[in-house]
Motif scaffolding. Structure first.
Motif, short mmCIF file in Angstrom:
data_model
loop_
_atom_site.label_atom_id
_atom_site.label_comp_id
_atom_site.label_asym_id
_atom_site.label_seq_id
_atom_site.Cartn_x
_atom_site.Cartn_y
_atom_site.Cartn_z
N LEU A 1 0.95 -1.22 -0.08
CA LEU A 1 0.03 0.01 0.00
C LEU A 1 0.91 1.25 0.08
N SER A 2 0.35 2.24 -0.51
CA SER A 2 1.18 3.61 -0.72
C SER A 2 0.14 4.84 -0.34
N CYS A 3 0.79 5.49 0.51
CA CYS A 3 -0.03 6.81 1.03
C CYS A 3 0.90 8.05 0.66
N VAL A 4 0.44 8.65 -0.49
CA VAL A 4 1.06 9.91 -1.04
C VAL A 4 0.36 11.12 -0.24
N ALA A 5 1.20 11.94 0.29
CA ALA A 5 0.78 12.92 1.14
C ALA A 5 1.09 14.33 0.20
N SER A 6 0.24 15.68 0.37
CA SER A 6 0.61 16.66 -0.42
C SER A 6 0.04 17.72 0.54
N ALA A 7 0.92 19.01 0.29
CA ALA A 7 0.79 20.01 1.30
C ALA A 7 1.31 20.02 2.65
N PHE A 8 1.92 18.92 2.82
CA PHE A 8 2.72 18.92 3.96
C PHE A 8 4.01 17.97 3.73
N SER A 9 4.91 17.89 4.81
CA SER A 9 6.04 16.99 4.62
C SER A 9 5.73 15.79 5.83
N VAL A 10 5.93 14.41 5.32
CA VAL A 10 5.53 13.46 5.93
C VAL A 10 6.62 13.42 7.07
N ASN A 11 8.09 13.86 6.89
CA ASN A 11 8.91 14.00 7.63
C ASN A 11 8.67 14.62 9.32
N TYR A 12 7.71 15.46 9.29
CA TYR A 12 7.32 16.27 10.45
C TYR A 12 6.00 15.61 11.14
N TYR A 13 5.44 14.60 10.44
CA TYR A 13 4.26 14.10 11.00
C TYR A 13 4.55 12.65 11.40
N THR A 14 3.47 12.31 12.16
CA THR A 14 3.24 10.84 12.51
C THR A 14 2.27 10.35 11.29
N ILE A 15 2.77 9.45 10.65
CA ILE A 15 1.78 8.80 9.76
C ILE A 15 1.39 7.48 10.16
N ALA A 16 0.27 6.98 10.01
CA ALA A 16 -0.38 5.81 10.57
C ALA A 16 -1.12 5.08 9.73
N TRP A 17 -1.07 3.63 9.53
CA TRP A 17 -2.13 3.05 8.79
C TRP A 17 -3.36 2.43 9.84
N PHE A 18 -4.39 2.74 9.59
CA PHE A 18 -5.51 1.99 10.18
C PHE A 18 -6.26 0.95 9.33
N ARG A 19 -6.92 0.20 9.94
CA ARG A 19 -7.82 -0.49 8.99
C ARG A 19 -9.41 -0.90 9.77
N GLN A 20 -10.26 -1.12 8.85
CA GLN A 20 -11.65 -1.36 9.40
C GLN A 20 -12.37 -2.19 8.52
N ALA A 21 -12.46 -3.40 9.52
CA ALA A 21 -13.44 -4.43 8.68
C ALA A 21 -14.83 -4.35 8.82
N PRO A 22 -15.84 -4.76 8.07
CA PRO A 22 -17.17 -4.59 8.35
C PRO A 22 -17.72 -5.01 9.70
N GLY A 23 -18.31 -4.09 10.26
CA GLY A 23 -18.93 -4.31 11.69
C GLY A 23 -17.84 -4.31 12.89
N ASN A 24 -16.67 -3.98 12.60
CA ASN A 24 -15.43 -3.84 13.43
C ASN A 24 -15.00 -2.32 13.77
N GLU A 25 -14.54 -1.93 14.77
CA GLU A 25 -13.88 -0.61 14.92
C GLU A 25 -12.68 -0.22 14.29
N ARG A 26 -12.49 0.80 13.83
CA ARG A 26 -10.97 1.11 13.34
C ARG A 26 -9.89 0.71 14.22
N GLU A 27 -8.94 -0.13 13.76
CA GLU A 27 -7.76 -0.21 14.53
C GLU A 27 -6.36 -0.04 13.93
N GLY A 28 -5.60 0.37 14.79
CA GLY A 28 -4.20 0.79 14.24
C GLY A 28 -3.19 -0.26 14.09
#
Length: 127
Positions: free
Chosen positions: A20-47
């Motif tokens: 998976l790729s996550c392309v950021a625009s208008a900010f630098s990823v170097n200064y941010y925490t970037i996280a991947w979350f996922r959500q399956a049907p009927g479930n809460e979003r999890e980190g």
């Protein structure tokens, strides 16, 4: 305008891989925490995983040894390499961003702590 765009999802058999790729625009990823979350049907979003210059890399236990997060500052992109995929990995995967200085390390897997989200990409693991 700050924006995150995910790609790379799809249908894969158990044991297969996706990146998976996550392309950021208008900010630098170097200064941010970037996280991947996922959500399956009927479930809460999890980190799933996160990366930051301040705190390094973290994974949820269920993906340790199978998923690898990385960052390309030149491309302003964060990747999630997913190997040995299992049916329980099936979900919509989202990337999220929060400026690192404002995110306590203990909340890196708390979805409500993040300000910016992508639209998500579907990952389906099935034979």
């Amino acid at each position: 305008q700050l924006q995150l765009v995910e790609s790379g999802g799809g249908l894969v058999q158990p044991g297969g891989s996706l990146r998976l790729s996550c392309v950021a625009s208008a900010f630098s990823v170097n200064y941010y925490t970037i996280a991947w979350f996922r959500q399956a049907p009927g479930n809460e979003r999890e980190g799933v995983s996160c990366i930051s210059s301040r705190d390094g890399i973290a994974y949820v236990d269920s993906v340790k040894g199978r998923f690898t997060i990385s960052r390309d500052n030149a491309k302003n992109t964060v990747y999630l390499q997913m190997n040995n995929l299992k049916p329980e990995d099936t979900a919509v995967y989202y990337c999220a961003a929060k400026i690192s200085l404002l995110l306590p390390s203990g909340r890196r897997f708390t979805s409500g702590a993040y300000d910016h989200w992508g639209q998500g990409t579907q990952v389906t693991v099935s034979s």
